[in-house]
Design a protein around this motif. Structure first.
Motif, PDB file in Angstrom:
ATOM      1  N   CYS A  66       0.698  -1.115   0.117  1.00 28.80           N
ATOM      2  CA  CYS A  66      -0.010  -0.004   0.107  1.00 28.80           C
ATOM      3  C   CYS A  66       0.915   1.401   0.031  1.00 28.80           C
ATOM      4  O   CYS A  66       1.786   1.413   0.649  1.00 28.80           O
ATOM      5  N   CYS A  69      -0.289   3.554   3.574  1.00 26.63           N
ATOM      6  CA  CYS A  69       0.420   3.223   4.943  1.00 26.63           C
ATOM      7  C   CYS A  69       1.678   2.299   4.683  1.00 26.63           C
ATOM      8  O   CYS A  69       2.035   2.261   5.616  1.00 26.63           O
ATOM      9  N   HIS A  73      -1.264  -5.202   1.926  1.00 24.85           N
ATOM     10  CA  HIS A  73      -2.246  -5.824   2.159  1.00 24.85           C
ATOM     11  C   HIS A  73      -2.702  -6.695   1.392  1.00 24.85           C
ATOM     12  O   HIS A  73      -2.324  -6.916   0.182  1.00 24.85           O
ATOM     13  N   HIS A  96      -8.355   0.155   1.418  1.00 23.51           N
ATOM     14  CA  HIS A  96      -8.452  -0.415   2.750  1.00 23.51           C
ATOM     15  C   HIS A  96      -9.578  -1.469   2.983  1.00 23.51           C
ATOM     16  O   HIS A  96     -10.412  -1.324   4.096  1.00 23.51           O
TER      17      HIS A  96
HETATM   18 ZN   LIG Z   1      -3.159   1.016   2.945  1.00 22.41          ZN
END
Ligand SMILES: [Zn+2]
Length: 139
Positions: A66, A69, A73, A96
């Protein structure tokens, strides 16, 4: 006789014509460019191939790093497809919604899936004895 048309949205805060010129309106996403659309369509096509090849050997989906972040994921095949279709339809990614409590052993990267598909393709077209690498998805 009162035949005047009545504005059905008169005074309604949900008036769909309200705020059309508001550049800050989140409900009006920028459409994808033709190039972006093409990319998503190609991803969807690749996804079909990867799932067909990898699902039978225990791979449940793909892991994507990702950018927001900076964490991996994990996405199931269905989730990936749903996200890509959502992106195609709405012009914006659905962020997300990774798989719940995933087992990393069962997910591979796009690059791995692409390499695997290429390996299978080469095997089929060249008729060599080489087996494409199999992920270690053991329970
Ligand atoms: Zn993320």
């Amino acid at each position: 006789m009162h035949d005047e048309p009545i504005d059905p949205f008169n005074g309604d805060p949900a008036d769909p014509t309200a705020g059309l010129d508001d550049p800050g309106d989140d409900a009006t996403p920028d459409p994808l460019t033709d190039v972006e659309r093409q990319d998503v369509l190609e991803d969807l096509a690749d996804l079909e191939i990867y799932q067909a090849l990898l699902a039978p050997i225990g791979v449940r989906g793909l892991v994507i790093e990702c950018e927001d972040c900076r964490e991996p994921h994990y996405f199931d095949w269905d989730l990936l497809r749903g996200n890509l279709r959502h992106l195609l339809n709405s012009g914006r990614p659905r962020v997300h919604e990774p798989a719940y409590d995933p087992d990393p052993d069962h997910y591979v990267t796009w690059d791995y899936a692409r390499g695997y598909a290429d390996g299978v393709h080469d095997t089929l077209t060249e008729g060599t004895e080489d087996e494409p690498g199999t992920p270690t998805a053991t329970d």
